[in-house]
Scaffold this motif. Structure first.
Motif, PDB file in Angstrom:
ATOM      1  N   LEU A  73      38.953  30.013  32.253  1.00  0.00           N
ATOM      2  CA  LEU A  73      39.852  30.975  32.912  1.00  0.00           C
ATOM      3  C   LEU A  73      39.965  32.263  32.093  1.00  0.00           C
ATOM      4  O   LEU A  73      41.047  32.641  31.629  1.00  0.00           O
ATOM      5  CB  LEU A  73      41.239  30.372  33.144  1.00  0.00           C
ATOM      6  N   VAL A  80      44.269  34.576  39.029  1.00  0.00           N
ATOM      7  CA  VAL A  80      43.164  33.726  38.579  1.00  0.00           C
ATOM      8  C   VAL A  80      43.088  32.390  39.319  1.00  0.00           C
ATOM      9  O   VAL A  80      41.999  31.936  39.697  1.00  0.00           O
ATOM     10  CB  VAL A  80      43.292  33.476  37.056  1.00  0.00           C
ATOM     11  N   LEU A  81      44.234  31.732  39.520  1.00  0.00           N
ATOM     12  CA  LEU A  81      44.200  30.340  39.958  1.00  0.00           C
ATOM     13  C   LEU A  81      43.793  30.115  41.410  1.00  0.00           C
ATOM     14  O   LEU A  81      43.174  29.089  41.711  1.00  0.00           O
ATOM     15  CB  LEU A  81      45.542  29.668  39.669  1.00  0.00           C
ATOM     16  N   GLU A 128      40.233  29.327  41.480  1.00  0.00           N
ATOM     17  CA  GLU A 128      39.933  28.039  40.860  1.00  0.00           C
ATOM     18  C   GLU A 128      40.186  26.887  41.813  1.00  0.00           C
ATOM     19  O   GLU A 128      39.516  25.851  41.753  1.00  0.00           O
ATOM     20  CB  GLU A 128      40.782  27.845  39.597  1.00  0.00           C
TER      21      GLU A 128
END
Length: 255
Positions: A27, A153-154, A157
């Protein structure tokens, strides 16, 4: 499937490995936010042990944790899956998974952290002490500090699969799935079947076993409903938790 885990309060020692390489952590979009916490935490702990102990909420018996933070840049680093200990991680027992399950763990498990934001269990980190509930003098409350970076960011993901959120409330404050992603996010509450009450040890140990079971089975549920079916196939007793995406897992005893 992306599984969100809390860290453990206690941690294994850093060991004698090579020191932290921040640029190697997963990350990379969290790098700037990580550097800000690391810089302030090391400076705080090096400058004033008593103030650091107060900020970190450490008892007199945990005074040594301040010194551990001073050495974060030079201490040995180990895979996060070896650093985090405690009831959940004992039940998960990553070290004894077969090769396929270990590969799935490296891909799907994210451990949230007041210091690192979130790391994969394969990321090499030193032992540290800094919970998400800490409020640093400069950066302020860490839950709030992480929200912007996490939000950017997540979601990527998570991809298009299930998000299984097993975090405690303090760590959940750093990122909450929104919109379409929230609709495929599941939470699990563990209840003692005879009393229908949450018991902390049952909760942590059973969550660790649930994650282990899913990793070993190779199950890839894409929704909370599919997760419920996968867990029933794995012989868990599962009920609707009464809220969107919420599941109750009933246990009689810990063994």
């Amino acid at each position: 499937m992306l599984v969100l885990l809390p860290p453990s309060e206690g941690k294994a020692s850093s060991g004698r490995g090579a020191p932290l390489k921040p640029e190697s952590l997963s990350l990379p979009g969290l790098a700037e936010a990580r550097a800000a916490v690391l810089d302030e935490l090391v400076e705080l702990c090096a400058a004033d042990e008593e103030k650091a102990r107060e900020v970190l909420g450490l008892s007199e018996g945990l005074r040594g944790e301040v010194g551990k933070n001073v050495e974060l840049r030079t201490a040995g680093a180990r895979p996060a899956g070896e650093i985090y200990t405690g009831v959940l991680y004992d039940a998960l027992d990553l070290a004894t998974l077969d090769a396929g399950a270990r590969k799935r763990a490296g891909r799907s498990l994210l451990v949230f952290s007041g210091l690192w934001g979130a790391v994969r269990v394969t990321d090499r980190i030193p032992s540290y002490r800094c919970s998400m509930g800490v409020k640093l003098p400069g950066l302020g409350a860490l839950g709030a500090h992480w929200r912007g970076a996490m939000a950017s960011v997540l979601p990527a993901e998570a991809g298009d699969g299930l998000v299984l959120d097993l975090r405690s409330a303090a760590y959940a404050s750093a990122w909450k799935p929104k919109g379409e992603l929230a609709a495929r996010t599941a939470t699990v509450r563990v209840l003692h079947a005879p009393t229908r009450k949450v018991v902390s040890h049952f909760n942590k140990a059973t969550k660790g076993r649930i994650v282990r079971s899913l990793l070993e089975s190779g199950a890839e549920p894409a929704s909370p409903a599919e997760l419920a079916e996968a867990l029933r196939d794995l012989r868990y007793v599962v009920e609707d938790g009464g809220r969107a995406g919420a599941l109750d897992v009933l246990v009689d005893e810990i063994h």
